[in-house]
Structures are given as C-alpha cells and as structure tokens.
Write a protein that holds these residues in place. Sequence first.
Motif, mmCIF file in Angstrom:
data_model
loop_
_atom_site.group_PDB
_atom_site.id
_atom_site.type_symbol
_atom_site.label_atom_id
_atom_site.label_comp_id
_atom_site.label_asym_id
_atom_site.label_seq_id
_atom_site.Cartn_x
_atom_site.Cartn_y
_atom_site.Cartn_z
ATOM 1 N N LYS A 37 0.854 -1.189 0.000
ATOM 2 C CA LYS A 37 0.000 0.000 0.000
ATOM 3 C C LYS A 37 0.887 1.235 0.000
ATOM 4 N N TRP A 38 0.547 2.218 -0.820
ATOM 5 C CA TRP A 38 1.278 3.477 -0.831
ATOM 6 C C TRP A 38 0.873 4.318 0.355
ATOM 7 N N VAL A 39 1.806 5.047 0.905
ATOM 8 C CA VAL A 39 1.513 5.983 1.988
ATOM 9 C C VAL A 39 0.988 7.250 1.320
ATOM 10 N N VAL A 40 -0.277 7.553 1.579
ATOM 11 C CA VAL A 40 -0.931 8.687 0.913
ATOM 12 C C VAL A 40 -1.593 9.607 1.940
ATOM 13 N N ASP A 41 -0.887 9.868 3.046
ATOM 14 C CA ASP A 41 -1.475 10.660 4.117
ATOM 15 C C ASP A 41 -1.205 12.160 4.001
ATOM 16 N N ASP A 42 -0.494 12.580 2.955
ATOM 17 C CA ASP A 42 -0.156 13.991 2.728
ATOM 18 C C ASP A 42 0.623 14.627 3.873
ATOM 19 N N VAL A 43 1.346 13.813 4.633
ATOM 20 C CA VAL A 43 2.166 14.322 5.728
ATOM 21 C C VAL A 43 3.621 14.305 5.273
ATOM 22 N N ARG A 44 4.286 15.432 5.413
ATOM 23 C CA ARG A 44 5.698 15.494 5.036
ATOM 24 C C ARG A 44 6.510 14.612 5.973
ATOM 25 N N LYS A 45 7.416 13.828 5.400
ATOM 26 C CA LYS A 45 8.225 12.887 6.173
ATOM 27 C C LYS A 45 9.585 13.494 6.511
ATOM 28 N N MET A 46 10.116 13.070 7.637
ATOM 29 C CA MET A 46 11.464 13.449 8.034
ATOM 30 C C MET A 46 12.428 12.830 7.024
#
Length: 144
Positions: A37-46
């Motif tokens: 599953k792709w991470v599609v939470d629109d949260v910028r990652k470190m």
Amino acid sequence: MIVFSLTAGTAALAQMVPELSGPPQQMDQIAAEPMPKWVVDDVRKMRAYPDQPPTIPHSIEGYQLSVNTNRCLSCHKREFTQDSGAPMISVTHYMDREGQMLADVSPRRYFCTACHVPQADVRPLVGNSFKDMSELGVKPLGSD
C-alpha cells in the motif's frame, strides 16, 4: 603429446565451470506477493539524510510525466502553490548547470520522479543508522 595436454586442460576447466542448465523443473504457478500500500497521508516525512530529496506523500497514480506534460508542476510550480497549498519546488530547480536563474523549471529538473519517490508501507530492506549532528552532541555555533 600436445593434443593430450589440450584435452587434459579442457577437462580441468570443465570441472571448474558449474553446470549451466539444471534438472527440468515443473512450471508451477506461484502466488505473487501482494502489492504494498502506498503511503498517501499527505504528511511530510522526516528526511533520512541531509539533502535527501523529499518523498512524495500523496498518490501519483495516473499522473502524466512526459516531455510535453508534467502534472506535478500544476500544483508545485511557484505560481500555483498559493491556490493548491502544495509546497513550492526548490529554487534550485529553476537554475541551469552554471547556477544561473531561469524563468521556468530547468529541463534537467523536469522529470520529478527521477529523484522524488512515493513511499510504500513496508519494512525497510536495509537498516538506517544515520544520526543527525544534534544527536551526536555537536552544538550549533554560538551556543556556548
């Protein structure tokens, strides 16, 4: 005598080379692993290391990215970020190889997915032991 030594040399070489074809195997169907599953939470990652290109925190399924069209720029280009709310692409993407500013995105920075990638929800293949300078006890200049 010469023929014998060539034959003996060939036999010795044949023992060193592994067999290239093995025994015939049945062509059984093996179930494929499910797609992650792709991470599609629109949260910028470190970022994992300094100067790492940011990852893409949203789905890019169906995005067209060709010589004539770049859907990423419809949100991330400087003039569209206010309406879209997307972060603006770096000013470095508007520079040529000599560091001269351009009016539009540099052709060498046009294909976003050459550096920026979406993330899948999977276990990392390789561990990351990166430590930020602040974790190593290095103090910023002027902090003493």
